[in-house]
Design an enzyme around this catalytic site. Structure first.
Site, PDB file in Angstrom:
ATOM      1  N   GLU A  45     -56.563   7.802 -34.565  1.00  0.00           N
ATOM      2  CA  GLU A  45     -56.278   7.882 -33.141  1.00  0.00           C
ATOM      3  C   GLU A  45     -54.778   8.109 -32.976  1.00  0.00           C
ATOM      4  O   GLU A  45     -53.962   7.266 -33.366  1.00  0.00           O
ATOM      5  CB  GLU A  45     -56.714   6.609 -32.406  1.00  0.00           C
TER       6      GLU A  45
ATOM      7  N   GLU B 274     -63.710  12.830 -30.893  1.00  0.00           N
ATOM      8  CA  GLU B 274     -63.802  13.792 -29.796  1.00  0.00           C
ATOM      9  C   GLU B 274     -63.828  15.225 -30.298  1.00  0.00           C
ATOM     10  O   GLU B 274     -64.599  16.053 -29.798  1.00  0.00           O
ATOM     11  CB  GLU B 274     -62.614  13.606 -28.851  1.00  0.00           C
TER      12      GLU B 274
ATOM     13  N   ARG C 109     -65.688   4.356 -37.222  1.00  0.00           N
ATOM     14  CA  ARG C 109     -66.544   4.548 -36.052  1.00  0.00           C
ATOM     15  C   ARG C 109     -67.929   3.918 -36.200  1.00  0.00           C
ATOM     16  O   ARG C 109     -68.493   3.425 -35.212  1.00  0.00           O
ATOM     17  CB  ARG C 109     -66.675   6.041 -35.755  1.00  0.00           C
TER      18      ARG C 109
ATOM     19  N   THR D  15     -53.336  -0.114 -39.209  1.00  0.00           N
ATOM     20  CA  THR D  15     -52.670   0.622 -38.137  1.00  0.00           C
ATOM     21  C   THR D  15     -51.343   1.085 -38.704  1.00  0.00           C
ATOM     22  O   THR D  15     -50.607   0.291 -39.288  1.00  0.00           O
ATOM     23  CB  THR D  15     -52.428  -0.270 -36.910  1.00  0.00           C
TER      24      THR D  15
ATOM     25  N   THR E 274     -55.728   6.261 -27.766  1.00  0.00           N
ATOM     26  CA  THR E 274     -55.771   7.683 -28.093  1.00  0.00           C
ATOM     27  C   THR E 274     -55.259   8.533 -26.934  1.00  0.00           C
ATOM     28  O   THR E 274     -55.655   8.344 -25.783  1.00  0.00           O
ATOM     29  CB  THR E 274     -57.203   8.116 -28.428  1.00  0.00           C
TER      30      THR E 274
ATOM     31  N   ASP F 175     -53.940   4.516 -34.905  1.00  0.00           N
ATOM     32  CA  ASP F 175     -54.899   3.416 -34.928  1.00  0.00           C
ATOM     33  C   ASP F 175     -56.139   3.873 -35.698  1.00  0.00           C
ATOM     34  O   ASP F 175     -57.101   4.367 -35.111  1.00  0.00           O
ATOM     35  CB  ASP F 175     -55.254   3.018 -33.493  1.00  0.00           C
TER      36      ASP F 175
ATOM     37  N   ARG G 162     -72.399   6.492 -25.078  1.00  0.00           N
ATOM     38  CA  ARG G 162     -73.390   6.089 -24.070  1.00  0.00           C
ATOM     39  C   ARG G 162     -73.800   7.312 -23.258  1.00  0.00           C
ATOM     40  O   ARG G 162     -73.486   7.426 -22.056  1.00  0.00           O
ATOM     41  CB  ARG G 162     -72.805   5.012 -23.147  1.00  0.00           C
TER      42      ARG G 162
ATOM     43  N   GLU H 143     -51.534   7.992 -31.150  1.00  0.00           N
ATOM     44  CA  GLU H 143     -51.078   7.140 -30.062  1.00  0.00           C
ATOM     45  C   GLU H 143     -49.554   7.078 -30.013  1.00  0.00           C
ATOM     46  O   GLU H 143     -48.857   7.429 -30.966  1.00  0.00           O
ATOM     47  CB  GLU H 143     -51.625   5.716 -30.227  1.00  0.00           C
TER      48      GLU H 143
ATOM     49  N   GLN I 262     -67.344   0.207 -35.796  1.00  0.00           N
ATOM     50  CA  GLN I 262     -66.962  -0.040 -34.408  1.00  0.00           C
ATOM     51  C   GLN I 262     -68.166   0.025 -33.473  1.00  0.00           C
ATOM     52  O   GLN I 262     -68.340  -0.844 -32.601  1.00  0.00           O
ATOM     53  CB  GLN I 262     -65.913   0.981 -33.975  1.00  0.00           C
TER      54      GLN I 262
ATOM     55  N   HIS J  92     -59.788  10.500 -22.854  1.00  0.00           N
ATOM     56  CA  HIS J  92     -60.367   9.904 -24.068  1.00  0.00           C
ATOM     57  C   HIS J  92     -61.449   8.896 -23.717  1.00  0.00           C
ATOM     58  O   HIS J  92     -62.531   8.891 -24.331  1.00  0.00           O
ATOM     59  CB  HIS J  92     -59.276   9.228 -24.893  1.00  0.00           C
TER      60      HIS J  92
ATOM     61  N   LYS K  83     -61.346  -1.675 -36.467  1.00  0.00           N
ATOM     62  CA  LYS K  83     -59.954  -1.320 -36.199  1.00  0.00           C
ATOM     63  C   LYS K  83     -58.957  -2.118 -37.038  1.00  0.00           C
ATOM     64  O   LYS K  83     -57.823  -1.678 -37.237  1.00  0.00           O
ATOM     65  CB  LYS K  83     -59.632  -1.570 -34.720  1.00  0.00           C
TER      66      LYS K  83
ATOM     67  N   ASP L  84     -53.697  -3.027 -28.401  1.00  0.00           N
ATOM     68  CA  ASP L  84     -53.957  -1.601 -28.255  1.00  0.00           C
ATOM     69  C   ASP L  84     -54.737  -1.355 -26.975  1.00  0.00           C
ATOM     70  O   ASP L  84     -55.711  -2.069 -26.676  1.00  0.00           O
ATOM     71  CB  ASP L  84     -54.742  -1.076 -29.458  1.00  0.00           C
TER      72      ASP L  84
END
Length: 415
Positions: free
Chosen positions: A197, A362, A235, A255, A348, A231, A139, A199, A238, A130, A251, A123
């Protein structure tokens, strides 16, 4: 292109221009390779057994892998012959009632199953929008993009065994989460920020037997087709585990892919020039032809208690920073082997506007903002019982190519 004799196929998004491949299971429980035409699945094994198509041995299979192994010449020949058989005025199937009955199966009478045995799964992180948003959320006091983002397609190695077909429920995972406060121990429990996500995936045939790198100019000889992909993402898990390495348990639990793989040949009308890449990629990642795909997508949530669907976002894949040919070239640049049935995800797909974001991370900005649903409820992340729906289709003039839809319902954790 002339129309099809199959009722309802023309203009459906699954007409002669498309002809995606999948695997269906009938009343006898056996899987058969099929092509979708309108609201029907054409059983290619039945057609081959009647002497109208080469390849009986590869079509009477529970996966597409044997067909994928044959490579692009066989893919092209089969597509041409199936197009001929399904075209208006062709009597080889249309006017042979017994063969038509055996070969042309209503979709509501069969089960579409996982179309491939996934050989390997990678992936990527191909949307710069994204990647930038995720960086700002995770961050906030640092640069949103990693220093290497514009130099190479960043990716991670997923888990092939947990790829499932559309309609398969997904159980909320449990895992280790960051300490609630400084100096405390991490905790273990159900994921509280379960996400999706949206995709676009692609599936390959065999790569070079030697494991030689695949240049972008050879991607068309290896990429079989494209498929909707979700996907699923935990969170909290992760965020805690991705220090310093990338996604792992956040993850690997599930999927999902759609049951129908649209051949690359069908998507030719939707190929367009991609976004400008700056700085120019190194030579092994440079492309000399259009590789972006002009496909529209939508992401929807359906709560279990109301059953009311809300489309929460719409986006288009033509804005991806890294394209499929570059992803494949990068993945094999060190000599890594590609096998028939390998699955590659785009990452994503998000656009630059608020309504074009491809995941709840998001859309809710890390859980800060509520997402309003049409039944009056709100979400930041997924609740148990929610069904996620992803759709995709592209149009060029009178031609419409649908990738179908991809669904999955969230089940409570197994505790």
């Amino acid at each position: 292109m002339a129309g099809s004799w199959v009722r309802g196929a023309d203009g459906s998004g699954f007409g002669l221009e498309n002809l995606p491949y999948g695997v269906v299971r009938g009343a006898d429980g056996s899987g058969r390779v099929a092509v979708r035409i309108g609201e029907y699945a054409l059983d290619l094994a039945a057609v081959a057994q009647a002497g109208l198509l080469d390849g009986d041995d590869v079509f009477a299979q529970p996966t597409l892998n044997a067909f994928l192994e044959l490579g692009p010449a066989a893919w092209s020949a089969t597509r041409a012959r199936v197009t001929e058989l399904l075209s208006a005025g062709n009597s080889e199937i249309a006017y042979v009632p017994e063969l038509a009955r055996r070969a042309l199966l209503p979709l509501d009478g069969v089960q579409a199953v996982l179309p491939i045995e996934v050989a390997d799964y990678v992936d990527f992180f191909s949307s710069i929008e994204h990647a930038s948003n995720a960086g700002r959320i995770f961050r906030p006091d640092a640069e949103p993009l990693s220093p290497n983002y514009r130099a190479l397609p960043v990716g991670y190695h997923g888990r092939a065994a947990t790829v499932v077909v559309s309609g398969t429920p997904v159980r909320r995972p449990c895992g280790q989460r960051a300490p609630e406060q400084s100096g405390a121990a991490p905790t273990f429990g159900p994921e509280r920020a379960l996400d999706v996500e949206l995709e676009l995936g692609f599936v390959t045939g065999p790569g070079p037997r030697s494991g030689a790198p695949i240049p972008t100019s050879d991607a068309e000889r290896v990429i079989f087709g494209f498929v909707l992909l979700n996907d699923w993402s935990a969170r909290e898990i992760q965020r805690w585990e991705s220090q310093p390495l990338g996604p792992f348990l956040g993850k690997s639990f599930a999927t999902s892919i759609a049951p129908w793989i649209v051949p690359l040949a069908a998507l030719e009308p939707l190929r367009v020039a991609g976004v400008e890449q700056s700085p120019r990629p190194l030579e092994h990642l440079a492309v000399s032809e259009p590789w972006a795909l002009d496909i529209d997508f939508e992401l929807a949530i359906v709560p279990a208690d109301s059953g009311v669907e809300t489309v929460v976002s719409r986006m288009n894949s033509r804005g991806l920073y890294w394209n499929a040919a570059q992803q494949l070239a990068h993945a094999t640049s060190n000599g890594a082997v590609v096998r028939a049935g390998d699955l590659f995800g785009s990452g994503t797909i998000s656009g630059p506007e608020p309504g074009t974001l491809g995941c709840l991370l998001e859309l809710s900005w890390g859980g800060r903002d509520q997402i309003a649903l049409d039944d009056g409820s709100t979400r930041t992340f997924l609740q148990d019982g929610d069904t996620v729906v992803i759709r995709g289709a592209g149009e060029r003039g009178a031609t419409r190519i649908s990738l179908g839809d991809l669904r999955g319902q969230v089940l409570p954790p197994d505790r």
